[in-house]
Design an enzyme around this catalytic site. Structure first.
Site, PDB file in Angstrom:
ATOM      1  N   HIS A  68      -0.198 -12.169   0.751  1.00 51.97           N
ATOM      2  CA  HIS A  68      -1.004 -11.140   0.083  1.00 51.97           C
ATOM      3  C   HIS A  68      -1.374 -11.509  -1.354  1.00 51.97           C
ATOM      4  O   HIS A  68      -0.499 -11.653  -2.195  1.00 51.97           O
ATOM      5  CB  HIS A  68      -0.191  -9.831   0.083  1.00 51.97           C
ATOM      6  CG  HIS A  68      -1.017  -8.608  -0.157  1.00 51.97           C
ATOM      7  ND1 HIS A  68      -0.501  -7.345  -0.026  1.00 51.97           N
ATOM      8  CD2 HIS A  68      -2.312  -8.424  -0.519  1.00 51.97           C
ATOM      9  CE1 HIS A  68      -1.436  -6.455  -0.291  1.00 51.97           C
ATOM     10  NE2 HIS A  68      -2.546  -7.087  -0.611  1.00 51.97           N
ATOM     11  N   TYR A 124       0.830  -1.201   0.000  1.00 48.59           N
ATOM     12  CA  TYR A 124       0.000   0.000   0.000  1.00 48.59           C
ATOM     13  C   TYR A 124       0.870   1.259   0.000  1.00 48.59           C
ATOM     14  O   TYR A 124       1.516   1.584   0.993  1.00 48.59           O
ATOM     15  CB  TYR A 124      -0.942   0.013   1.202  1.00 48.59           C
ATOM     16  CG  TYR A 124      -1.877  -1.184   1.263  1.00 48.59           C
ATOM     17  CD1 TYR A 124      -2.313  -1.809   0.090  1.00 48.59           C
ATOM     18  CD2 TYR A 124      -2.334  -1.691   2.470  1.00 48.59           C
ATOM     19  CE1 TYR A 124      -3.152  -2.903   0.126  1.00 48.59           C
ATOM     20  CE2 TYR A 124      -3.193  -2.787   2.516  1.00 48.59           C
ATOM     21  CZ  TYR A 124      -3.590  -3.385   1.336  1.00 48.59           C
ATOM     22  OH  TYR A 124      -4.425  -4.469   1.375  1.00 48.59           O
TER      23      TYR A 124
HETATM   24  P1  NAD Z   1     -13.272   0.364   1.019  1.00 50.57           P
HETATM   25  O1  NAD Z   1     -14.403  -0.360   0.372  1.00 50.57           O
HETATM   26  O2  NAD Z   1     -13.182   0.370   2.481  1.00 50.57           O
HETATM   27  O3  NAD Z   1     -13.301   1.855   0.425  1.00 50.57           O
HETATM   28  C1  NAD Z   1     -12.338   2.804   0.777  1.00 50.57           C
HETATM   29  C2  NAD Z   1     -12.735   4.171   0.227  1.00 50.57           C
HETATM   30  O4  NAD Z   1     -13.928   4.607   0.888  1.00 50.57           O
HETATM   31  C3  NAD Z   1     -11.684   5.240   0.497  1.00 50.57           C
HETATM   32  O5  NAD Z   1     -11.634   6.114  -0.608  1.00 50.57           O
HETATM   33  C4  NAD Z   1     -12.239   5.970   1.720  1.00 50.57           C
HETATM   34  O6  NAD Z   1     -11.797   7.304   1.776  1.00 50.57           O
HETATM   35  C5  NAD Z   1     -13.729   5.897   1.467  1.00 50.57           C
HETATM   36  N1  NAD Z   1     -14.562   5.987   2.682  1.00 50.57           N
HETATM   37  C6  NAD Z   1     -14.393   5.372   3.874  1.00 50.57           C
HETATM   38  N2  NAD Z   1     -15.374   5.714   4.732  1.00 50.57           N
HETATM   39  C7  NAD Z   1     -16.197   6.568   4.062  1.00 50.57           C
HETATM   40  C8  NAD Z   1     -17.391   7.263   4.404  1.00 50.57           C
HETATM   41  N3  NAD Z   1     -17.952   7.164   5.596  1.00 50.57           N
HETATM   42  N4  NAD Z   1     -17.954   8.048   3.457  1.00 50.57           N
HETATM   43  C9  NAD Z   1     -17.434   8.173   2.237  1.00 50.57           C
HETATM   44  N5  NAD Z   1     -16.301   7.538   1.838  1.00 50.57           N
HETATM   45  C10 NAD Z   1     -15.688   6.744   2.755  1.00 50.57           C
HETATM   46  O7  NAD Z   1     -11.938  -0.220   0.367  1.00 50.57           O
HETATM   47  P2  NAD Z   1     -10.482  -0.529   0.913  1.00 50.57           P
HETATM   48  O8  NAD Z   1      -9.898   0.604   1.655  1.00 50.57           O
HETATM   49  O9  NAD Z   1      -9.715  -1.020  -0.264  1.00 50.57           O
HETATM   50  O10 NAD Z   1     -10.690  -1.769   1.857  1.00 50.57           O
HETATM   51  C11 NAD Z   1     -10.561  -1.694   3.251  1.00 50.57           C
HETATM   52  C12 NAD Z   1      -9.267  -2.324   3.706  1.00 50.57           C
HETATM   53  O11 NAD Z   1      -9.313  -3.734   3.486  1.00 50.57           O
HETATM   54  C13 NAD Z   1      -7.994  -1.856   2.999  1.00 50.57           C
HETATM   55  O12 NAD Z   1      -7.544  -0.627   3.524  1.00 50.57           O
HETATM   56  C14 NAD Z   1      -7.073  -3.016   3.299  1.00 50.57           C
HETATM   57  O13 NAD Z   1      -6.586  -2.897   4.622  1.00 50.57           O
HETATM   58  C15 NAD Z   1      -8.015  -4.221   3.204  1.00 50.57           C
HETATM   59  N6  NAD Z   1      -8.003  -4.848   1.851  1.00 50.57           N
HETATM   60  C16 NAD Z   1      -7.182  -5.919   1.651  1.00 50.57           C
HETATM   61  C17 NAD Z   1      -7.111  -6.498   0.387  1.00 50.57           C
HETATM   62  C18 NAD Z   1      -6.193  -7.674   0.164  1.00 50.57           C
HETATM   63  O14 NAD Z   1      -5.566  -8.141   1.099  1.00 50.57           O
HETATM   64  N7  NAD Z   1      -6.055  -8.172  -1.032  1.00 50.57           N
HETATM   65  C19 NAD Z   1      -7.864  -6.001  -0.667  1.00 50.57           C
HETATM   66  C20 NAD Z   1      -8.723  -4.938  -0.414  1.00 50.57           C
HETATM   67  C21 NAD Z   1      -8.776  -4.367   0.854  1.00 50.57           C
END
Ligand code: NAD
Length: 322
Positions: A119, A56
């Protein structure tokens, strides 16, 4: 805050987890001081689960999270990852995951992580992950550098296959269980549950598709899926519904998932997302969203090596007869 145990581990995770990918400027360039305050606010309000990865922001998210956790490390359950280091930079060899962990520990300012996850396994060689990567993680566990072993990825069949074979304590998938898709429950959930493996659900907002900002350029979803996501955002605005609340509430209600990860980098989002814990599901609204999503409900895009895709995987392939 409600907490749930992660599978058979001794870790108990807050129902909402802090997805720290956002701290690496993955979605937009953040104000690092505000990101730090968001982490502190989350901890003060009871969020104890933080998920990050060296990938990230090419180590930026780990660096920023490490700074924010100074003096607070023992208050949180800290998860990071290994094997993926850039968009196309994967290396699941024993030596690289070991060196990768050492570098992560330095950036995070800690001597151990609670969970180290392989990952995006679908970009690796199945045999290498099972016979080389996971055994190395088992050695790191025996050495006390990690407390538990996890895997992450998008194709559910590969995740189910690995968790049955390897020494795996938890599995994380993303964009497979939220308002736009529920197929995690058709395959991964029952297999994880039957094997006592913890389940972490990531991307409640479908990696930004269910936000007013919309998906970033790198998002793998096709144009049609992005468009129905924006249609849902507009519909929620008209109805006076906070879409993120409904999206999170839907995920929080899952009976087996230990923690739902949401990407956060501002106090505003931390506050809003905590408020979702006290909200209730609006079933009429959710029904209308299904109509809006139409053919894009349960849509799955390709990810990883072709041989690791889910073709011909059914839940019966993985479940033991009771
Ligand atoms: P998410 O679906 O949580 O979306 C994140 C987006 O939503 C960001 O732009 C954030 O600013 C916005 N957001 C958050 N809260 C909000 C609100 N209340 N109103 C409006 N916008 C809002 O996607 P993500 O961040 O990719 O997923 C969460 C976490 O899961 C990641 O940070 C990561 O730690 C994990 N993840 C892991 C993998 C993997 O291991 N392959 C893949 C995807 C995500």
């Amino acid at each position: 805050m409600e907490f749930r145990r992660l599978g058979k581990t001794e870790l108990t995770l807050s129902r909402i987890g802090f997805g720290a990918a956002s701290l690496g400027d993955v979605y937009f360039v953040i104000d690092p001081a505000e990101g730090l305050r968001a982490v502190h606010m989350a901890i003060d309000e009871g969020i104890n689960f933080f998920d990050v990865a060296p990938y990230y922001g090419k180590t930026l998210a780990e660096e920023r999270l490490g700074k924010a956790l100074a003096g607070k490390r023992e208050n949180v359950v800290l998860a990071t990852k290994c094997g993926r280091y850039d968009v196309t930079d994967f290396d699941f060899s024993a030596s690289t995951v070991r060196a990768g962990l050492e570098a992560s520990l330095t950036r995070l300012g800690t001597e151990y992580v609670d969970l180290l996850q392989v990952h995006d396994v679908e970009f690796g060689d199945y045999a290498q992950i099972v016979h080389e990567t996971l055994p190395e993680l088992a050695r790191l566990k025996a050495e006390g550098k990690i407390r538990y072993i996890g895997i992450t990825g998008y194709p559910l069949g590969m995740l189910a296959r690995i968790l049955k074979e390897g020494p795996v304590d938890s599995v994380l998938t993303y964009c497979r269980y939220n308002l736009m898709i529920t197929d995690m429950d058709d395959l991964l959930t029952p297999v994880a549950q039957q094997n006592g493996v913890g389940l972490i659900n990531a991307s409640a907002l479908n990696m930004g598709i269910l936000t007013a900002r919309g998906a970033s350029d790198w998002h793998p979803a096709p144009e049609g899926l992005r468009a129905v996501g924006q249609h849902a955002v507009k519909y929620a605005e008209q109805r006076g519904v906070r879409l993120s609340n409904q999206a999170l509430r839907f995920c929080f209600d899952h009976p087996y998932v230990s923690s739902t990860l949401v990407g956060m980098s501002t106090r505003k989002h931390v506050r809003e997302n905590l408020e979702a814990l006290a909200d209730t599901s609006d079933l009429e609204f959710q029904k209308e969203l299904r109509r809006i999503f139409g053919e894009y409900f349960n849509y799955v895009w390709p990810s990883g090596r072709p041989e690791n895709c889910d073709a011909q995987c059914t839940v019966e392939t993985f479940l033991e007869k009771q």
